[in-house]
Design a protein around this motif. Structure first.
Motif, PDB file in Angstrom:
ATOM      1  N   PHE A 109       0.839  -1.313  -0.193  1.00  0.00           N
ATOM      2  CA  PHE A 109      -0.021   0.152   0.066  1.00  0.00           C
ATOM      3  C   PHE A 109       1.017   1.326  -0.055  1.00  0.00           C
ATOM      4  O   PHE A 109       0.430   2.289  -0.574  1.00  0.00           O
ATOM      5  N   THR A 110       1.974   1.282   0.639  1.00  0.00           N
ATOM      6  CA  THR A 110       3.006   2.302   0.601  1.00  0.00           C
ATOM      7  C   THR A 110       3.711   2.550  -0.558  1.00  0.00           C
ATOM      8  O   THR A 110       3.899   3.794  -0.834  1.00  0.00           O
ATOM      9  N   ILE A 111       3.970   1.853  -1.146  1.00  0.00           N
ATOM     10  CA  ILE A 111       4.545   1.926  -2.413  1.00  0.00           C
ATOM     11  C   ILE A 111       4.068   2.828  -3.489  1.00  0.00           C
ATOM     12  O   ILE A 111       4.827   4.074  -3.843  1.00  0.00           O
ATOM     13  N   PRO A 112       2.889   2.863  -3.830  1.00  0.00           N
ATOM     14  CA  PRO A 112       2.120   3.893  -4.682  1.00  0.00           C
ATOM     15  C   PRO A 112       2.276   5.047  -4.097  1.00  0.00           C
ATOM     16  O   PRO A 112       2.558   6.142  -4.791  1.00  0.00           O
ATOM     17  N   LEU A 113       2.145   5.275  -2.822  1.00  0.00           N
ATOM     18  CA  LEU A 113       1.812   6.369  -1.960  1.00  0.00           C
ATOM     19  C   LEU A 113       3.425   7.091  -2.340  1.00  0.00           C
ATOM     20  O   LEU A 113       3.413   8.342  -2.359  1.00  0.00           O
ATOM     21  N   LEU A 114       4.286   6.589  -1.868  1.00  0.00           N
ATOM     22  CA  LEU A 114       5.955   6.747  -1.891  1.00  0.00           C
ATOM     23  C   LEU A 114       6.171   7.183  -3.418  1.00  0.00           C
ATOM     24  O   LEU A 114       6.746   8.239  -3.520  1.00  0.00           O
ATOM     25  N   LEU A 115       5.830   6.333  -4.286  1.00  0.00           N
ATOM     26  CA  LEU A 115       5.979   7.099  -5.727  1.00  0.00           C
ATOM     27  C   LEU A 115       5.385   8.411  -6.022  1.00  0.00           C
ATOM     28  O   LEU A 115       5.935   9.307  -6.535  1.00  0.00           O
ATOM     29  N   GLY A 116       4.345   8.346  -5.449  1.00  0.00           N
ATOM     30  CA  GLY A 116       3.415   9.575  -5.697  1.00  0.00           C
ATOM     31  C   GLY A 116       3.993  10.671  -4.993  1.00  0.00           C
ATOM     32  O   GLY A 116       4.373  11.881  -5.645  1.00  0.00           O
ATOM     33  N   ASN A 117       4.627  10.482  -3.730  1.00  0.00           N
ATOM     34  CA  ASN A 117       5.133  11.543  -2.928  1.00  0.00           C
ATOM     35  C   ASN A 117       6.364  11.859  -3.935  1.00  0.00           C
ATOM     36  O   ASN A 117       7.151  13.031  -3.675  1.00  0.00           O
ATOM     37  N   ILE A 118       7.424  10.947  -4.358  1.00  0.00           N
ATOM     38  CA  ILE A 118       8.387  11.101  -4.927  1.00  0.00           C
ATOM     39  C   ILE A 118       8.235  12.142  -6.004  1.00  0.00           C
ATOM     40  O   ILE A 118       9.108  13.074  -6.282  1.00  0.00           O
ATOM     41  N   LEU A 119       7.225  11.618  -6.887  1.00  0.00           N
ATOM     42  CA  LEU A 119       6.928  12.498  -7.987  1.00  0.00           C
ATOM     43  C   LEU A 119       6.628  14.106  -7.456  1.00  0.00           C
ATOM     44  O   LEU A 119       7.046  15.151  -8.358  1.00  0.00           O
ATOM     45  N   GLN A 120       5.782  14.355  -6.526  1.00  0.00           N
ATOM     46  CA  GLN A 120       5.507  15.611  -5.731  1.00  0.00           C
ATOM     47  C   GLN A 120       6.924  16.351  -5.579  1.00  0.00           C
ATOM     48  O   GLN A 120       7.220  17.635  -5.938  1.00  0.00           O
ATOM     49  N   GLN A 121       7.783  15.432  -4.916  1.00  0.00           N
ATOM     50  CA  GLN A 121       9.121  16.295  -4.477  1.00  0.00           C
ATOM     51  C   GLN A 121      10.189  16.471  -5.697  1.00  0.00           C
ATOM     52  O   GLN A 121      10.655  17.259  -5.726  1.00  0.00           O
TER      53      GLN A 121
ATOM     54  N   PHE B  22      -1.860   7.692  -7.541  1.00  0.00           N
ATOM     55  CA  PHE B  22      -0.586   7.731  -8.018  1.00  0.00           C
ATOM     56  C   PHE B  22      -0.603   8.058  -9.273  1.00  0.00           C
ATOM     57  O   PHE B  22       0.096   8.950 -10.036  1.00  0.00           O
ATOM     58  N   TRP B  23      -1.552   7.305 -10.241  1.00  0.00           N
ATOM     59  CA  TRP B  23      -1.420   7.667 -11.649  1.00  0.00           C
ATOM     60  C   TRP B  23      -2.140   9.002 -12.071  1.00  0.00           C
ATOM     61  O   TRP B  23      -1.601   9.798 -13.088  1.00  0.00           O
ATOM     62  N   PHE B  24      -3.139   9.790 -11.144  1.00  0.00           N
ATOM     63  CA  PHE B  24      -3.301  10.894 -11.386  1.00  0.00           C
ATOM     64  C   PHE B  24      -2.247  11.811 -10.891  1.00  0.00           C
ATOM     65  O   PHE B  24      -2.325  12.812 -11.558  1.00  0.00           O
ATOM     66  N   LEU B  25      -1.743  11.678 -10.020  1.00  0.00           N
ATOM     67  CA  LEU B  25      -0.604  12.558  -9.585  1.00  0.00           C
ATOM     68  C   LEU B  25       0.706  12.272 -10.424  1.00  0.00           C
ATOM     69  O   LEU B  25       1.121  13.536 -10.702  1.00  0.00           O
ATOM     70  N   LEU B  26       0.765  11.116 -11.157  1.00  0.00           N
ATOM     71  CA  LEU B  26       1.615  11.147 -12.158  1.00  0.00           C
ATOM     72  C   LEU B  26       1.229  12.340 -13.379  1.00  0.00           C
ATOM     73  O   LEU B  26       2.091  13.081 -13.953  1.00  0.00           O
ATOM     74  N   PHE B  27       0.047  12.184 -13.857  1.00  0.00           N
ATOM     75  CA  PHE B  27      -0.420  13.023 -14.673  1.00  0.00           C
ATOM     76  C   PHE B  27      -0.365  14.525 -14.287  1.00  0.00           C
ATOM     77  O   PHE B  27       0.352  15.425 -15.107  1.00  0.00           O
ATOM     78  N   SER B  28      -0.774  14.680 -13.090  1.00  0.00           N
ATOM     79  CA  SER B  28      -0.481  16.209 -12.771  1.00  0.00           C
ATOM     80  C   SER B  28       0.854  16.573 -12.410  1.00  0.00           C
ATOM     81  O   SER B  28       1.251  17.884 -12.942  1.00  0.00           O
ATOM     82  N   THR B  29       1.849  15.747 -12.011  1.00  0.00           N
ATOM     83  CA  THR B  29       3.203  16.246 -12.153  1.00  0.00           C
ATOM     84  C   THR B  29       4.021  16.358 -13.449  1.00  0.00           C
ATOM     85  O   THR B  29       4.459  17.520 -13.596  1.00  0.00           O
ATOM     86  N   ILE B  30       3.623  15.661 -14.314  1.00  0.00           N
ATOM     87  CA  ILE B  30       4.008  15.858 -15.603  1.00  0.00           C
ATOM     88  C   ILE B  30       3.589  17.184 -16.337  1.00  0.00           C
ATOM     89  O   ILE B  30       4.060  18.031 -16.902  1.00  0.00           O
TER      90      ILE B  30
END
Length: 455
Positions: free
Chosen positions: A20-32, A168-176
């Motif tokens: 459960f944490t891994i997608p959250l972490l990837l999302g936070n890494i994207l934000q950072q 995470f996928w929405f965050l990926l889109f938002s970050t790009i």
């Protein structure tokens, strides 16, 4: 195709929490990562003053957006609890009421913060050389509060159902989209730090809109009747009872950060720039602790609803083990590469800024296990619904940062700024450890009473 939810009330805690944490972490890494790229673009193409302008408003942004994000996390807790208890009708009603509350709260917050934006920066003793840039950046950020509020709320609801991948996928889109708009607004349109703020708000607004339509289309468990969408005051009161203390906890913590940043601002533009660069790097590395904490909030909420307190303690032990492994790895990386990472933000000729940035990072990484324990315990307590206790831990942080700002920074300068956050983390843990023991004992007594009644 419908997206599946996931219960965390059965099975080994460690793999459940880890997955459960891994997608959250990837999302936070994207934000950072975006935060790092944003600061790098501003620092390299616009100069130190513009980088300092963004940094001068960082704590204020955390104060307001932290409150919004805390409320969103809190609104997701009753959803997770009812999902764990399999009371799906009540769960859907909580979702509807939370969206209605978010509409009202975000608009009111946006209006009030825009009105007092300049006064806030003046109260923080923002240097005149960076005041205008900081004001424009902060004003645009405040205008976009509704976008941020809804984006975080929708992500929180989806996570409450055991799905951390979709956000995470929405965050990926938002970050790009954010990075593309950042480059376009700053390099092509020449809007400076104003363009950086506009890029963030627009990307989050688009992502929130897409997330809303996707959620109701792909999560069958959220589809209910017109009656489920009515506003219900008892549910609203419970959401506010849980969500507002969580929001205040973020804001109270931010008040201490504002005091620390205000004291640092008085040290001059060079210290502001070093603080900005170091904070961006630090936030990148500590996002794993935050991700693990958010995972524990959902895990705890579901197991609380299912009446399984023993699984909460198992989750604490599993998440602490993961946290310590990561803390050791991060310590090793920062102790040997901080100087090289800092060159992403400032030129090698800025020796004073580079030296202070490295000093800040070296001091911080020694205390990462303390921060990791803080995140695990605080979010666990929140997931069980004891958000007032979590808020009081934020008070501990605020007091610690305030004391450092008032008494230590004037004497020891930037060195004291470096110790501001670690001292606050220690103070919070001194409160959270006995607070968790108290909560866990209450949960066990509640389960024992329920067993007697059902016997």
């Amino acid at each position: 195709m419908a997206t599946t939810t996931k219960e965390m009330t059965t099975g080994a805690p460690l793999p459940l929490i880890f997955n459960f944490t891994i997608p959250l972490l990837l999302g936070n890494i994207l934000q950072q990562t975006y935060s790092l790229i944003d600061a790098a673009i501003v620092g390299k193409f616009l100069g130190i003053n513009d980088l300092a302008a963004i940094g001068a408003s960082t704590s204020v942004v955390f104060l307001i957006l932290g409150f919004c994000n805390g409320c969103c996390c809190g609104f997701g807790i009753p959803v997770a609890q009812k999902f764990g208890a399999r009371e799906y009708e009540t769960m859907r009603r909580y979702v509807s009421v939370s969206l209605q509350l978010a509409t009202l709260m975000s608009v009111v917050i946006a209006i009030l913060t825009c009105i007092y934006c300049a006064d806030i920066l003046r109260s923080m003793r923002t240097p005149d050389t960076i005041f205008q840039g900081a004001y424009y950046y902060l004003l645009v950020t405040f205008i976009g509060v509704p976008c941020t509020f809804f984006y975080n709320l929708l992500s929180s609801i989806i996570r409450a159902l055991g799905d951390s991948k979709t956000p995470f996928w929405f965050l990926l889109f938002s970050t790009i989209l954010n990075i593309v708009l950042d480059l376009f607004c700053i390099l092509v349109l020449g809007w400076g730090v104003l363009g950086a703020g506009i890029a963030t708000v627009v990307s989050q607004g688009i992502s929130a809109l897409l997330c809303y339509f996707y959620m109701y289309r792909h999560f069958p468990i959220l589809k209910g009747t017109a009656d489920d969408r009515k506003f219900r005051m008892p549910l609203a009161k419970n959401l506010l009872y849980i969500g507002v203390p969580m929001g205040l906890q973020f804001s109270i913590t931010a008040i201490g950060s504002i005091m620390l940043q205000s004291a640092n601002n008085a040290l001059g533009t060079a210290c502001v720039a070093a603080f900005t660069a170091a904070m961006r790097i630090k936030m990148f590395f500590i996002c794993a602790f935050e991700s693990l904490g958010i995972a524990m909030a959902t895990y705890t909420g579901q197991n609380y609803g299912a009446g399984k307190p023993e699984r909460i303690w198992q989750g604490i032990k599993a998440s602490t083990l993961m946290m310590m492994v990561y803390a050791v790895c991060t310590f090793t990386i920062l102790m040997f590469t901080s100087d090289k990472i800092s060159l992403l933000f400032v030129d090698a000729s800025e020796t004073e800024i580079l030296r202070d940035t490295v000093l800040f990072l070296h001091v911080s990484c020694y205390f990462f296990p303390i921060l990791g324990l803080l995140c695990i315990l605080r979010y666990t307590i929140q997931g069980a619904g004891y958000t007032n206790l979590a808020m009081l831990s934020g008070v501990s942080e605020m007091i610690a940062r305030t004391l450092v700002s008032i008494y230590a920074v004037p004497v020891f300068g930037f060195l004291a700024v470096c110790y501001g956050d670690p001292v606050a983390w220690v103070a919070a843990d001194l409160f959270l450890v006995p607070a968790f023991i108290y909560v866990y004992r209450r949960l066990k007594r509640r389960k024992g009473a329920s067993s007697l009644l059902s016997a």
